[in-house]
Design an enzyme around this catalytic site. Structure first.
Site, PDB file in Angstrom:
ATOM      1  N   HIS A   1       0.846  -1.182   0.000  1.00 58.07           N
ATOM      2  CA  HIS A   1       0.000   0.000   0.000  1.00 58.07           C
ATOM      3  C   HIS A   1       0.882   1.232   0.000  1.00 58.07           C
ATOM      4  O   HIS A   1       2.066   1.166   0.322  1.00 58.07           O
ATOM      5  CB  HIS A   1      -0.945   0.011   1.209  1.00 58.07           C
ATOM      6  CG  HIS A   1      -0.229   0.015   2.521  1.00 58.07           C
ATOM      7  ND1 HIS A   1       0.297  -1.130   3.084  1.00 58.07           N
ATOM      8  CD2 HIS A   1       0.054   1.022   3.377  1.00 58.07           C
ATOM      9  CE1 HIS A   1       0.872  -0.829   4.234  1.00 58.07           C
ATOM     10  NE2 HIS A   1       0.738   0.479   4.434  1.00 58.07           N
TER      11      HIS A   1
ATOM     12  N   ARG B   1      10.004  -1.770   1.375  1.00 59.88           N
ATOM     13  CA  ARG B   1       9.643  -0.748   0.395  1.00 59.88           C
ATOM     14  C   ARG B   1       9.729  -1.309  -1.024  1.00 59.88           C
ATOM     15  O   ARG B   1      10.651  -2.030  -1.365  1.00 59.88           O
ATOM     16  CB  ARG B   1      10.569   0.452   0.548  1.00 59.88           C
ATOM     17  CG  ARG B   1      10.382   1.144   1.881  1.00 59.88           C
ATOM     18  CD  ARG B   1      11.403   2.252   2.098  1.00 59.88           C
ATOM     19  NE  ARG B   1      11.245   2.802   3.424  1.00 59.88           N
ATOM     20  CZ  ARG B   1      11.813   2.318   4.515  1.00 59.88           C
ATOM     21  NH1 ARG B   1      12.599   1.261   4.432  1.00 59.88           N
ATOM     22  NH2 ARG B   1      11.610   2.874   5.678  1.00 59.88           N
TER      23      ARG B   1
END
Length: 184
Positions: free
Chosen positions: A40, A59
Site C-alpha cells: 500500500h 519498500r
C-alpha cells in the site's frame, strides 16, 4: 496518475504500481484495513495509520530508501479484489470506532471530532491507549482529575481504566484519534 507520480519520483519503478494496485480516494471519516504483507502507499493527504506489531517495513518504490525486492516478492500475499471501505460505527454524538476484521486482535481505533464549544466522553478501557490530536485544540481531563491542554500534534498516553473528557473552546474544533488493543 502515473504521470503525476513520475513527476514526483522520476525513474522510480514504483510508478508502475498504479497499474497493479487498487487506487482509492478516502473521504474524511473513512478507513481501509490492509492485512500483513499487502502493499500500500499514501500518495497525498493526511491519514492515521495503526500498525500491529511488526519487525519490518519493506519498500517497493516511490522512495529514495532501500528497496528489498527479493523480500518483497517472497512475502506478498498476491491477493486481489476490491477494498472494503470502513465508515466507522458511532459510539456517541462525536465519536466513532473502527474495528478491523475479526481475526485481527491487535488494535482498534476511535475517532473524535468535536465542533467548537463541545464535549465528549471516551469510556475507560482495560488497557493502555494513545490519543493523537490531528487538528484543532482543546483539553483532555482524565478520570483521575488530571487536566491538560492539547493542540495539533499532541500525543497523550492514557493509563488503563481512565475515562476521558475531551472539550473544545468557543473558537476551535478538535479532531483526535485514540488507538488501543481491540479487546480492551
Amino acid at each position: 496518475l502515473a504521470q503525476r507520480i513520475h513527476a514526483q519520483y522520476p525513474g522510480d519503478v514504483g510508478v508502475f504500481c498504479v497499474y497493479l494496485l487498487n487506487y482509492i480516494c478516502l473521504k474524511p471519516g473513512e478507513a481501509v484495513f490492509m492485512a500483513a504483507n499487502e502493499p500500500h502507499a499514501y500518495l497525498f493527504g493526511d491519514c492515521v495509520e495503526c500498525m500491529a506489531c511488526s519487525d519490518n517495513v519493506v519498500r517497493a518504490g516511490l522512495t529514495p530508501k532501500f528497496k528489498d525486492t527479493t523480500t518483497l516478492c517472497n512475502m506478498l500475499t498476491y491477493k486481489d479484489g476490491p477494498i472494503e471501505i470502513y465508515r466507522g460505527e458511532p459510539l456517541g454524538k462525536f465519536v466513532s470506532t473502527y474495528i478491523p476484521p475479526p481475526d485481527v486482535d491487535e488494535f482498534r481505533l476511535e475517532r473524535c471530532q468535536l465542533p467548537p464549544n463541545s464535549a465528549c466522553t471516551l469510556k475507560a478501557v482495560d488497557g493502555v491507549s494513545i490519543i493523537v490530536v490531528i487538528s484543532g485544540s482543546g483539553s483532555i481531563e482524565e478520570s483521575s482529575g488530571h487536566k491538560h491542554a492539547v493542540k495539533v500534534g499532541s500525543v497523550t498516553l492514557v493509563c488503563a481504566g481512565s475515562q476521558l473528557n475531551l472539550r473544545t473552546h468557543q473558537t476551535d474544533s478538535l479532531l483526535a484519534f485514540r488507538a488501543m488493543g481491540r479487546n480492551v
